[in-house]
Design a protein around this motif. Structure first.
Motif, short mmCIF file in Angstrom:
data_model
loop_
_atom_site.label_atom_id
_atom_site.label_comp_id
_atom_site.label_asym_id
_atom_site.label_seq_id
_atom_site.Cartn_x
_atom_site.Cartn_y
_atom_site.Cartn_z
N PRO A 377 0.82 -1.29 -0.03
CA PRO A 377 0.01 0.01 -0.01
C PRO A 377 0.87 1.17 0.01
CG PRO A 377 -0.75 -1.68 1.45
CD PRO A 377 0.34 -2.36 1.11
N LEU A 378 1.68 1.50 1.04
CA LEU A 378 2.73 2.58 0.76
C LEU A 378 3.60 2.73 -0.32
CD1 LEU A 378 3.27 5.14 2.61
CD2 LEU A 378 5.28 3.88 3.73
N HIS A 379 3.87 1.69 -0.94
CA HIS A 379 4.79 1.74 -2.04
C HIS A 379 3.81 2.25 -3.11
CE1 HIS A 379 6.93 -0.21 -5.76
NE2 HIS A 379 7.47 0.55 -5.19
N GLN A 380 2.56 1.79 -3.18
CA GLN A 380 1.73 2.39 -4.32
C GLN A 380 1.50 3.59 -4.27
OE1 GLN A 380 -1.93 -0.04 -4.45
NE2 GLN A 380 -0.71 -1.84 -4.06
N VAL A 381 1.44 4.20 -2.88
CA VAL A 381 1.38 5.74 -2.88
C VAL A 381 2.39 6.48 -3.24
CG1 VAL A 381 0.96 7.61 -1.04
CG2 VAL A 381 -0.60 5.46 -0.93
N LEU A 382 3.64 6.16 -2.87
CA LEU A 382 4.66 6.83 -3.33
C LEU A 382 5.15 6.67 -4.59
CD1 LEU A 382 7.08 5.76 -0.05
CD2 LEU A 382 6.01 8.03 -0.45
N THR A 383 4.85 5.56 -5.11
CA THR A 383 5.17 5.56 -6.60
C THR A 383 4.25 6.54 -7.62
OG1 THR A 383 5.54 3.29 -6.53
CG2 THR A 383 4.85 3.90 -8.59
N ARG A 384 2.73 6.62 -7.09
CA ARG A 384 1.94 7.62 -7.74
C ARG A 384 2.29 8.99 -7.43
NH1 ARG A 384 -2.07 10.21 -5.16
NH2 ARG A 384 -2.15 8.44 -3.57
N LEU A 385 2.87 9.31 -6.27
CA LEU A 385 3.30 10.68 -5.94
C LEU A 385 4.94 11.01 -6.78
CD1 LEU A 385 2.26 10.87 -2.27
CD2 LEU A 385 1.19 12.12 -4.01
N VAL A 386 5.71 10.17 -6.53
CA VAL A 386 7.12 10.59 -6.74
C VAL A 386 7.53 10.14 -8.33
CG1 VAL A 386 9.42 10.28 -6.40
CG2 VAL A 386 7.85 10.49 -4.42
N ALA A 402 16.20 11.46 -7.19
CA ALA A 402 14.96 10.91 -6.91
C ALA A 402 14.52 9.67 -7.08
CB ALA A 402 13.80 12.00 -6.99
N GLN A 403 14.65 9.33 -8.23
CA GLN A 403 14.38 7.89 -9.14
C GLN A 403 15.21 6.81 -8.27
OE1 GLN A 403 15.23 7.30 -13.32
NE2 GLN A 403 13.20 6.04 -13.31
N ASP A 404 16.52 7.06 -8.13
CA ASP A 404 17.63 6.40 -7.47
C ASP A 404 17.21 5.96 -5.96
OD1 ASP A 404 20.18 5.11 -7.30
OD2 ASP A 404 20.49 6.43 -5.79
N ALA A 405 16.55 7.17 -5.35
CA ALA A 405 16.28 6.70 -3.89
C ALA A 405 15.09 5.92 -4.00
CB ALA A 405 15.91 8.19 -3.43
N MET A 406 14.17 6.14 -4.82
CA MET A 406 12.71 5.10 -4.98
C MET A 406 13.19 3.80 -5.11
SD MET A 406 9.71 5.07 -4.89
CE MET A 406 8.86 6.27 -5.23
N ASP A 407 13.98 3.51 -6.11
CA ASP A 407 14.42 2.15 -6.54
C ASP A 407 15.05 1.56 -5.14
OD1 ASP A 407 13.93 2.53 -8.93
OD2 ASP A 407 15.86 3.06 -9.66
N LYS A 408 16.17 2.36 -4.30
CA LYS A 408 16.46 1.76 -3.21
C LYS A 408 15.72 1.73 -1.85
CE LYS A 408 21.54 3.61 -4.33
NZ LYS A 408 22.44 4.39 -3.83
N SER A 409 14.53 2.37 -1.73
CA SER A 409 13.57 2.34 -0.78
C SER A 409 12.97 1.11 -0.55
CB SER A 409 12.57 3.65 -1.08
OG SER A 409 13.26 4.85 -0.97
N PHE A 410 12.70 0.46 -1.61
CA PHE A 410 12.03 -0.86 -1.51
C PHE A 410 12.80 -2.00 -2.11
CE2 PHE A 410 9.02 2.59 -1.53
CZ PHE A 410 7.98 2.37 -0.67
N SER A 411 14.08 -2.02 -2.48
CA SER A 411 14.80 -2.92 -2.70
C SER A 411 15.99 -3.29 -1.76
CB SER A 411 15.27 -3.01 -4.22
OG SER A 411 16.16 -1.68 -4.71
N THR A 412 16.30 -2.43 -0.96
CA THR A 412 17.42 -2.50 -0.19
C THR A 412 16.91 -2.14 1.28
OG1 THR A 412 18.13 -0.29 -0.36
CG2 THR A 412 19.04 -1.85 -2.04
#
Length: 444
Positions: A377-386, A402-412
């Motif tokens: 649920p939170l990943h979906q909200v952040l993906t929609r926003l960022v 920003a994209q790099d931070a998003m990739d790392k946020s949910f994969s590491t």
């Protein structure tokens, strides 16, 4: 300006007198905040601060103090509300809070807050606080306040404010050790042991809760800030991957801007009167507590549900007394065991009202979960926003970073990247809801 004891003035009170002084003032502050013509409850975590408030309220009820509109003189009618996270989150304190409630004999109300609840309230939390804070605590507080309101409670007593006044944050350790506490000579220990502890404390502060900062701070700025370690964590709150063009407006280090924001009276006190721990406490109170804690997990959130929050631990009588205490009674270091006892004098003052578990527990900051699965649920909200469009609509954030931070946020397990993406998302929400124009460079 907050007033702190002079670092050169030797304390003449005994430790027992000062413990009692803290206890009496907090009891008075709690007693005053029990007054109301509506139902009053308590927010309770697994920490020392809220447990102290809850324990004192229960004690005062037994002595005949009326809790709000409740005329029953037994603690069993006192409602305590505790956030309950998933057991696997690693941050759930509800079992500890339940044990405290059972010891006090009060009515315990766990409030389940899962990822779906956080995601549903994420955007509203930033709207109501109007302050980007890189965690999910605002959404947590919204959910807690909703449950309090649903139970018919109109006022809650809370535990915010103690860390800033009684040296609860890890960065305070380096500030405390950086200069001998002449107000309490009995606290000093072997210079080699002090140096060893200081090196470790500085290393720990460099990592901090908000990520490691490798930028070298000029010696002149360090001197003006009394070489305190707390400046780094304060500066890292809400760190963003700024677009390169913003350098024309803010080329200096954030610490330099921090110094410029202090008036002459404060700077003189920092250099000539205060112990470095006092400077750290001052910055934490003026910046982190005022701008983030009291907005994101305080009255801003509670009033959304028509709940008034009261903070007895930042009562002005408590604050004034705490600021006049020797630093060595707030933080204690055991050289033999290499262990710390933060908020030491508060622990002693609260001891008659709390469990042995809380009395001995090492401080844990109130933080919501920081690890979430991709696709949740939170990943979906952040993906929609960022996304690229929304980030570029801000104008001051670099999309690639920003994209790099998003990739790392949910994969590491990169908690710094996750905090960064939360902050970007919150700026996007504020920009959209307030109709903020895209930032751009303008020629002079």
């Amino acid at each position: 300006m907050l007033r702190y004891s002079n670092l050169c003035t030797r304390e003449v009170r005994t430790e027992e007198e000062m413990i009692q002084g803290v206890r009496d003032r907090i009891l008075d502050a709690v007693r005053v905040r029990c007054r109301a013509d509506v139902p009053v409850g308590i927010t309770l975590s697994g920490g020392l601060d809220s447990s102290t408030v809850a324990g004192m309220v229960a004690h005062l009820i037994k002595e005949g103090t009326k809790l709000g509109s409740n005329s029953d003189p037994t603690p069993s009618t006192m409602k305590c509300f505790t956030v309950q996270f998933d057991e696997t989150s690693g941050v759930d304190e509800s079992p500890i809070a339940k044990r405290t409630a059972e010891m006090l004999g009060v009515d315990f109300h766990p409030v389940k807050v899962d990822e779906s609840a956080l995601a549903q309230r994420f955007e509203d939390a930033i709207w109501y606080s109007e302050t980007p804070l890189p965690d999910v605590n605002g959404a947590v507080r919204l959910a807690l306040a909703e449950a309090v309101h649903a139970s018919g409670i109109k006022v809650v007593l809370t535990g915010e404010g103690c860390d800033e006044q009684f040296a609860g944050y890890p960065s305070f350790r380096a500030d405390y050790l950086s200069k001998v506490d002449h107000s309490w000579p009995a606290s000093d220990f072997d210079p080699s042991e002090r140096e060893e502890a200081l090196v470790k404390a500085i290393q720990d502060a460099a990592k901090g809760e908000f990520g490691e900062r490798s930028t070298k701070i000029p010696a002149a700025i360090k001197r003006q800030l009394k070489n305190i370690a707390t400046a780094g964590p304060m500066e890292r709150v809400g760190d963003l991957p700024f677009s390169k063009w913003t350098d024309i407006y803010e080329p200096e280090l954030s610490e330099a801007r921090l110094v410029e924001g202090l008036n002459g009276i404060v700077r003189e006190a920092m250099q000539k009167k205060w112990h470095p721990l006092h400077t750290g406490e001052y910055l934490s109170t003026k910046l982190f507590m005022a701008q983030f804690i009291l907005r994101c997990i305080g009255d801003n959130m509670d009033m959304v549900s028509q709940v008034e929050s009261r903070c007895p631990l930042i009562d002005h009588h408590v604050t004034e007394y705490a600021n006049g205490l020797p630093p060595s009674l707030k933080l204690k270091y055991n050289p033999a065991e290499k262990t710390w006892r933060e908020k030491s004098i508060l622990r002693e003052a609260a001891k008659p009202f709390i469990t042995e578990e809380i009395y001995n527990r090492v401080k844990k900051p109130f933080l919501g979960p920081r690890r979430f699965l991709a696709g949740g649920p939170l990943h979906q909200v952040l993906t929609r926003l960022v996304n690229k469009k929304n980030v570029e609509s801000l104008g001051f954030v670099d999309w690639d970073l920003a994209q790099d931070a998003m990739d790392k946020s949910f994969s590491t397990d990169d908690s710094f990247a996750f905090r960064r993406i939360l902050c970007i998302a919150q700026f996007i929400v504020l920009g959209q809801r307030f109709g903020v124009r895209t930032a751009a460079s303008h020629p002079n």
